[in-house]
Scaffold this motif. Sequence first.
Motif, PDB file in Angstrom:
ATOM      1  N   LEU A   1      45.064  30.081  47.508  1.00  0.00           N
ATOM      2  CA  LEU A   1      43.919  29.911  48.394  1.00  0.00           C
ATOM      3  C   LEU A   1      42.907  30.997  48.044  1.00  0.00           C
ATOM      4  N   VAL A   2      41.715  30.585  47.644  1.00  0.00           N
ATOM      5  CA  VAL A   2      40.684  31.524  47.203  1.00  0.00           C
ATOM      6  C   VAL A   2      39.618  31.636  48.289  1.00  0.00           C
ATOM      7  N   VAL A   3      39.418  32.852  48.780  1.00  0.00           N
ATOM      8  CA  VAL A   3      38.403  33.116  49.811  1.00  0.00           C
ATOM      9  C   VAL A   3      37.279  33.913  49.155  1.00  0.00           C
ATOM     10  N   GLU A   4      36.122  33.273  49.002  1.00  0.00           N
ATOM     11  CA  GLU A   4      34.965  33.940  48.418  1.00  0.00           C
ATOM     12  C   GLU A   4      34.115  34.515  49.552  1.00  0.00           C
TER      13      GLU A   4
ATOM     14  N   ALA B   1      43.706  26.208  44.363  1.00  0.00           N
ATOM     15  CA  ALA B   1      43.961  25.916  42.954  1.00  0.00           C
ATOM     16  C   ALA B   1      45.453  25.963  42.667  1.00  0.00           C
ATOM     17  N   LYS B   2      45.838  25.243  41.595  1.00  0.00           N
ATOM     18  CA  LYS B   2      47.231  25.272  41.151  1.00  0.00           C
ATOM     19  C   LYS B   2      47.504  26.483  40.265  1.00  0.00           C
ATOM     20  N   THR B   3      46.493  26.855  39.478  1.00  0.00           N
ATOM     21  CA  THR B   3      46.653  27.966  38.548  1.00  0.00           C
ATOM     22  C   THR B   3      45.428  28.873  38.589  1.00  0.00           C
ATOM     23  N   LEU B   4      45.618  30.109  38.132  1.00  0.00           N
ATOM     24  CA  LEU B   4      44.532  31.078  38.013  1.00  0.00           C
ATOM     25  C   LEU B   4      44.387  31.476  36.552  1.00  0.00           C
TER      26      LEU B   4
ATOM     27  N   LYS C   1      32.918  30.696  50.966  1.00  0.00           N
ATOM     28  CA  LYS C   1      33.559  29.486  50.434  1.00  0.00           C
ATOM     29  C   LYS C   1      35.068  29.660  50.448  1.00  0.00           C
ATOM     30  N   VAL C   2      35.773  28.569  50.687  1.00  0.00           N
ATOM     31  CA  VAL C   2      37.234  28.555  50.640  1.00  0.00           C
ATOM     32  C   VAL C   2      37.662  27.402  49.748  1.00  0.00           C
TER      33      VAL C   2
ATOM     34  N   TYR D   1      39.099  37.088  47.422  1.00  0.00           N
ATOM     35  CA  TYR D   1      40.501  37.444  47.601  1.00  0.00           C
ATOM     36  C   TYR D   1      41.309  36.174  47.361  1.00  0.00           C
ATOM     37  N   VAL D   2      42.459  36.323  46.730  1.00  0.00           N
ATOM     38  CA  VAL D   2      43.307  35.174  46.423  1.00  0.00           C
ATOM     39  C   VAL D   2      44.657  35.356  47.101  1.00  0.00           C
ATOM     40  N   PHE D   3      45.081  34.328  47.828  1.00  0.00           N
ATOM     41  CA  PHE D   3      46.364  34.351  48.526  1.00  0.00           C
ATOM     42  C   PHE D   3      47.265  33.259  47.956  1.00  0.00           C
ATOM     43  N   GLU D   4      48.525  33.576  47.846  1.00  0.00           N
ATOM     44  CA  GLU D   4      49.515  32.614  47.365  1.00  0.00           C
ATOM     45  C   GLU D   4      50.379  32.232  48.555  1.00  0.00           C
TER      46      GLU D   4
END
Length: 217
Positions: free
Chosen positions: A101-104, A84-87, A80-81, A156-159
């Motif tokens: 950008l959250v890559v599950e 989000a604005k906040t974590l 899943k991709v 993994y989370v990318f900004e």
Amino acid sequence: MTATQERSVAPRGGRSRRQSARRERGSGALHLVVGLLLAAGAVGIQSLDLSGDDHSMPLTYTGAKGENVDAGRFSVRVEKVSSAKTLKADGKTTATDQVFLVVEAAATVPSKPLHLGEAQLLTADGKKFVASDKVDKMDTLAYPWIQPGWWSKGRYVFEVPATALPGAQAVFTLPVSGLYSEPLPPEAQVDLGIDEAAAKQLGSAPAEVYDLDEKKK
């Protein structure tokens, strides 16, 4: 009688010298051919010799979101991709002026347990983004031991800026040791399936919050 014998011996001696000369010429030609072949072989071996930079280049295995991408020592699947604005992690909320950008993903190994390294995001124009330092490693897929026969799940989370999203790919690797550089390390390069329309959606309408605490439950 003696003169006749001498005449009959002389031609045999001449033929012997001519045959010897031919053998010498043939031997010389053979040596020349062998020398050329050895020289060509040496050039070929030198051309196969990897330079220092080539030695550290990865073996890249490619695939797409939803596929099991086998990189030899590990396999990975992007499930899943999202954006989000906040974590939210450990009860704290972190914002960004770009996009999270959250890559599950899920990973497994054929035999030997191992850890994955920190993933990278590869953009369509060749730029690379490392995983966000606003997310603790314990909250990513780089933390658990990946075990044979099991698919371990994580993220993994990318900004990144929204302009980096179209055509982006996630690159999964093994951890890098500071003391030892592994020759030809494997990596899985996975197309996230973000076309222009999906990029616009992810960039313009991200979720208000991505709750990492909720994902741990």
